[in-house]
Scaffold this motif. Structure first.
Motif, PDB file in Angstrom:
ATOM      1  N   ASP A  55       0.861  -1.075  -0.124  1.00  0.00           N
ATOM      2  CA  ASP A  55      -0.176  -0.097   0.039  1.00  0.00           C
ATOM      3  C   ASP A  55       1.003   1.255  -0.015  1.00  0.00           C
ATOM      4  N   ALA A  56       1.184   1.776  -1.184  1.00  0.00           N
ATOM      5  CA  ALA A  56       1.945   2.814  -1.288  1.00  0.00           C
ATOM      6  C   ALA A  56       1.721   4.230  -0.945  1.00  0.00           C
ATOM      7  N   HIS A  57       0.371   4.404  -0.546  1.00  0.00           N
ATOM      8  CA  HIS A  57       0.027   5.772  -0.060  1.00  0.00           C
ATOM      9  C   HIS A  57      -0.977   5.516   0.776  1.00  0.00           C
ATOM     10  N   THR A  58      -0.928   5.831   2.151  1.00  0.00           N
ATOM     11  CA  THR A  58      -1.920   5.928   3.041  1.00  0.00           C
ATOM     12  C   THR A  58      -1.567   7.297   4.133  1.00  0.00           C
ATOM     13  N   HIS A  59      -2.492   7.388   4.862  1.00  0.00           N
ATOM     14  CA  HIS A  59      -2.503   8.601   6.041  1.00  0.00           C
ATOM     15  C   HIS A  59      -2.774   8.083   7.137  1.00  0.00           C
ATOM     16  N   LEU A  60      -1.771   7.255   7.751  1.00  0.00           N
ATOM     17  CA  LEU A  60      -2.194   6.602   9.239  1.00  0.00           C
ATOM     18  C   LEU A  60      -2.589   7.810  10.070  1.00  0.00           C
ATOM     19  N   ASP A  61      -2.316   9.033  10.150  1.00  0.00           N
ATOM     20  CA  ASP A  61      -2.521   9.906  10.930  1.00  0.00           C
ATOM     21  C   ASP A  61      -3.876  10.340  11.180  1.00  0.00           C
ATOM     22  N   LYS A  62      -4.493  10.324   9.952  1.00  0.00           N
ATOM     23  CA  LYS A  62      -5.895  10.883   9.497  1.00  0.00           C
ATOM     24  C   LYS A  62      -6.887   9.770   9.647  1.00  0.00           C
ATOM     25  N   ALA A  63      -6.504   8.465   9.741  1.00  0.00           N
ATOM     26  CA  ALA A  63      -7.196   7.398   9.635  1.00  0.00           C
ATOM     27  C   ALA A  63      -8.245   7.172  10.657  1.00  0.00           C
ATOM     28  N   LEU A  94      -1.358   6.274  18.007  1.00  0.00           N
ATOM     29  CA  LEU A  94      -1.085   5.172  17.958  1.00  0.00           C
ATOM     30  C   LEU A  94      -1.815   4.154  18.207  1.00  0.00           C
ATOM     31  N   ASP A  95      -3.262   4.392  18.564  1.00  0.00           N
ATOM     32  CA  ASP A  95      -4.179   3.419  18.690  1.00  0.00           C
ATOM     33  C   ASP A  95      -4.752   3.454  17.329  1.00  0.00           C
ATOM     34  N   ARG A  96      -5.038   4.502  16.607  1.00  0.00           N
ATOM     35  CA  ARG A  96      -5.740   4.413  15.376  1.00  0.00           C
ATOM     36  C   ARG A  96      -4.775   3.644  14.120  1.00  0.00           C
ATOM     37  N   GLY A  97      -3.356   4.137  14.517  1.00  0.00           N
ATOM     38  CA  GLY A  97      -2.500   3.514  13.413  1.00  0.00           C
ATOM     39  C   GLY A  97      -2.273   2.086  13.660  1.00  0.00           C
ATOM     40  N   ARG A  98      -2.522   1.640  14.878  1.00  0.00           N
ATOM     41  CA  ARG A  98      -2.376   0.159  15.362  1.00  0.00           C
ATOM     42  C   ARG A  98      -3.507  -0.535  14.585  1.00  0.00           C
ATOM     43  N   ARG A  99      -4.729   0.131  14.709  1.00  0.00           N
ATOM     44  CA  ARG A  99      -5.836  -0.878  14.177  1.00  0.00           C
ATOM     45  C   ARG A  99      -5.751  -0.961  12.643  1.00  0.00           C
ATOM     46  N   ALA A 121       0.811  23.335  14.376  1.00  0.00           N
ATOM     47  CA  ALA A 121      -0.415  22.937  15.318  1.00  0.00           C
ATOM     48  C   ALA A 121       0.060  21.863  15.649  1.00  0.00           C
ATOM     49  N   LEU A 122       0.403  20.618  14.825  1.00  0.00           N
ATOM     50  CA  LEU A 122       0.356  19.479  15.140  1.00  0.00           C
ATOM     51  C   LEU A 122       1.839  18.953  15.930  1.00  0.00           C
ATOM     52  N   GLY A 123       2.772  19.855  15.444  1.00  0.00           N
ATOM     53  CA  GLY A 123       4.235  19.454  15.460  1.00  0.00           C
ATOM     54  C   GLY A 123       4.655  17.939  15.195  1.00  0.00           C
ATOM     55  N   LEU A 124       5.131  17.478  15.859  1.00  0.00           N
ATOM     56  CA  LEU A 124       5.837  16.126  15.480  1.00  0.00           C
ATOM     57  C   LEU A 124       5.052  14.941  16.337  1.00  0.00           C
ATOM     58  N   ARG A 125       4.005  15.186  16.688  1.00  0.00           N
ATOM     59  CA  ARG A 125       3.380  13.880  17.485  1.00  0.00           C
ATOM     60  C   ARG A 125       2.959  12.865  16.727  1.00  0.00           C
ATOM     61  N   GLY A 126       2.448  13.159  15.461  1.00  0.00           N
ATOM     62  CA  GLY A 126       2.078  12.072  14.292  1.00  0.00           C
ATOM     63  C   GLY A 126       3.501  11.387  13.948  1.00  0.00           C
ATOM     64  N   ILE A 127       4.401  12.193  13.620  1.00  0.00           N
ATOM     65  CA  ILE A 127       5.605  11.582  13.265  1.00  0.00           C
ATOM     66  C   ILE A 127       6.069  10.595  14.343  1.00  0.00           C
ATOM     67  N   GLU A 128       6.175  10.954  15.362  1.00  0.00           N
ATOM     68  CA  GLU A 128       6.682  10.181  16.747  1.00  0.00           C
ATOM     69  C   GLU A 128       5.725   9.052  16.886  1.00  0.00           C
ATOM     70  N   ALA A 129       4.382   8.986  16.598  1.00  0.00           N
ATOM     71  CA  ALA A 129       3.682   7.874  16.914  1.00  0.00           C
ATOM     72  C   ALA A 129       3.863   6.907  15.820  1.00  0.00           C
ATOM     73  N   ALA A 130       4.128   7.577  14.619  1.00  0.00           N
ATOM     74  CA  ALA A 130       4.417   6.612  13.337  1.00  0.00           C
ATOM     75  C   ALA A 130       5.484   5.970  13.214  1.00  0.00           C
ATOM     76  N   LEU A 131       6.686   6.489  13.941  1.00  0.00           N
ATOM     77  CA  LEU A 131       8.009   5.852  14.121  1.00  0.00           C
ATOM     78  C   LEU A 131       7.880   4.805  15.213  1.00  0.00           C
ATOM     79  N   GLU A 132       7.081   5.150  16.127  1.00  0.00           N
ATOM     80  CA  GLU A 132       6.892   3.990  17.226  1.00  0.00           C
ATOM     81  C   GLU A 132       6.051   2.835  16.535  1.00  0.00           C
TER      82      GLU A 132
END
Length: 407
Positions: A55-63, A94-99, A121-132
């Motif tokens: 899946d070459a294009h997703t948006h885990l932070d918005k899912a 983390l919760d939504r991305g994991r699901r 507004a978001l900072g790096l919270r999404g990046i940090e979660a995705a890397l985790e």
């Protein structure tokens, strides 16, 4: 002794059945009558074995953030996420991305590229979660994390510049963004190429996701790719404007894309939902010119894009489901065309995001899906079960869907 031996599997390109032997996470042999024993045996019984979906294009932070009210346009969807993102905490990501990653794995996806928004507004919270999540799902789903510059920023200025660079220092795999949304499109493209070059990472940009007849950003990105020697390391996603320009203009842009070695990701399910909303009478579908791109030799893949969010309240992180939508909207319905569609979600997608050793061959990574079908056409049309999902030579998921007629 092999770790796993799959007997009597049918491949997309083979008329008969083959055996596939796997050891230490890689395919050591694939062909008729492979000799030897294994710790685990799977009898495919003539079912279709394919490389795992990419899946070459997703948006885990918005899912999984779709609201009951919904939105009426792409601009409203962007505004909706910007508003929500101010309140989103890392654990929510983390919760939504994991699901979503678990859904994707169960449906046969073992590699995914996620565009994660970086904004003031978001900072790096999404990046940090995705890397985790990338670390958590290592060995299950290979997750590529791309830092996406916040939509609509007028020019690449501090502190957003600092945030994007920090995202790369934290371990983001590449850079993305939607330069076409900004009046400073060229400045944004220049900045992203410069920063990507500094950190030696690939680029994946949202391009002309609009009903307007424009290929301005697509052509500029192609020119910049050649200028900077970034051929083969750039992906252009959406490219909806390409469908709105005339044939001559489109041919010119497609030639530039081919010369630049750019891969194109089309997102039919997202375009069908978002594009053409202001049209009356003949409503445009907004899907890019896949046929012409492929005829020109451009690598084209499809992807899921948005999964149950304001941009698209549908989706199950299921690339076989996306294949069915893609085939219908592109009017690719012959057995050969359906095979090409399945390749768009496997081989083409793997090439787009730079996966090495991909495919069912000796030396290929043992990331596979056994489908309850005998052909790509049957798999896509029947939306068959993914009987067995294999990651790194180990069974990662099993599915068994049964129906009993009792009347």
């Amino acid at each position: 002794m092999n770790d796993l031996l799959i007997r009597r599997a049918r491949l997309m390109d083979e008329p008969g059945t083959v055996d596939v032997a796997i050891k230490d996470g890689y395919i050591v042999a694939a062909g008729g009558g492979v000799a030897g024993s294994a710790r685990q045996m799977i009898d495919a019984a003539g079912r279709l074995l394919i490389p795992a979906f990419v899946d070459a294009h997703t948006h885990l932070d918005k899912a999984l953030t779709a609201s009951r009210e919904g939105v009426a346009s792409l601009a409203e969807a962007i505004e909706d996420f910007q508003r929500r993102s101010r309140k989103m905490e890392k654990n929510d990501f983390l919760d939504r991305g994991r699901r979503v990653l678990k859904m994707a794995l169960s449906h046969g996806t073992t590699a995914m590229r996620a565009h994660i928004t970086v904004s003031e507004a978001l900072g790096l919270r999404g990046i940090e979660a995705a890397l985790e999540l990338k670390r958590e799902f290592a060995g299950k789903v290979e997750l590529q994390v791309f830092a996406m510059a916040g939509e609509g920023e007028p020019v690449p200025a501090s502190p957003l510049q600092e945030l994007l660079e920090e995202a790369l220092r934290l371990g983001a795999d590449g850079l993305g963004g939607a330069p076409y949304l900004s009046e400073g499109m060229r400045e944004w493209v220049n900045y992203i190429f410069a920063l990507a070059g500094k950190y030696n990472v690939p680029i994946d940009l949202h391009v002309d996701e609009t009903d307007a007849p424009t290929v301005a950003s697509l052509e500029y990105i192609a020119a910049k790719t050649v200028q900077t020697g970034y051929q083969g390391r750039v992906v252009a996603s959406h490219c909806c404007g390409l469908a709105a320009v005339d044939d001559a203009r489109a041919a010119q842009a497609i030639a530039a894309v081919k010369d630049a070695g750019i891969s194109v990701i089309t997102l039919p399910s997202c375009e069908l939902y978002l594009m053409g909303r202001q049209d009356r009478g003949l409503v445009r579908r907004g899907v890019t010119r896949v046929g012409e791109l492929q005829a020109a030799g451009v690598n084209v893949a499809y992807a899921s894009g948005n999964i149950r969010d304001a941009f698209r309240p549908f989706g199950n992180a299921d690339m076989l489901e996306e294949a069915l939508i893609t085939a219908q909207v592109l009017q690719m319905g012959t057995p050969l065309e359906l095979k090409k569609v399945l390749e768009m979600g496997t081989y083409n997608a793997a090439a787009a995001i730079g996966l090495n050793d991909y495919g069912i061959k000796a030396g290929g990574r043992a990331d596979l899906v056994l489908l309850d079908a005998s052909s790509p056409a049957e798999a896509i049309i029947g939306q068959v079960e993914k009987v067995c999902v294999i990651k790194g030579g180990r069974v990662a998921a099993r599915n068994d869907k049964k129906s009993d007629i009792i009347i």
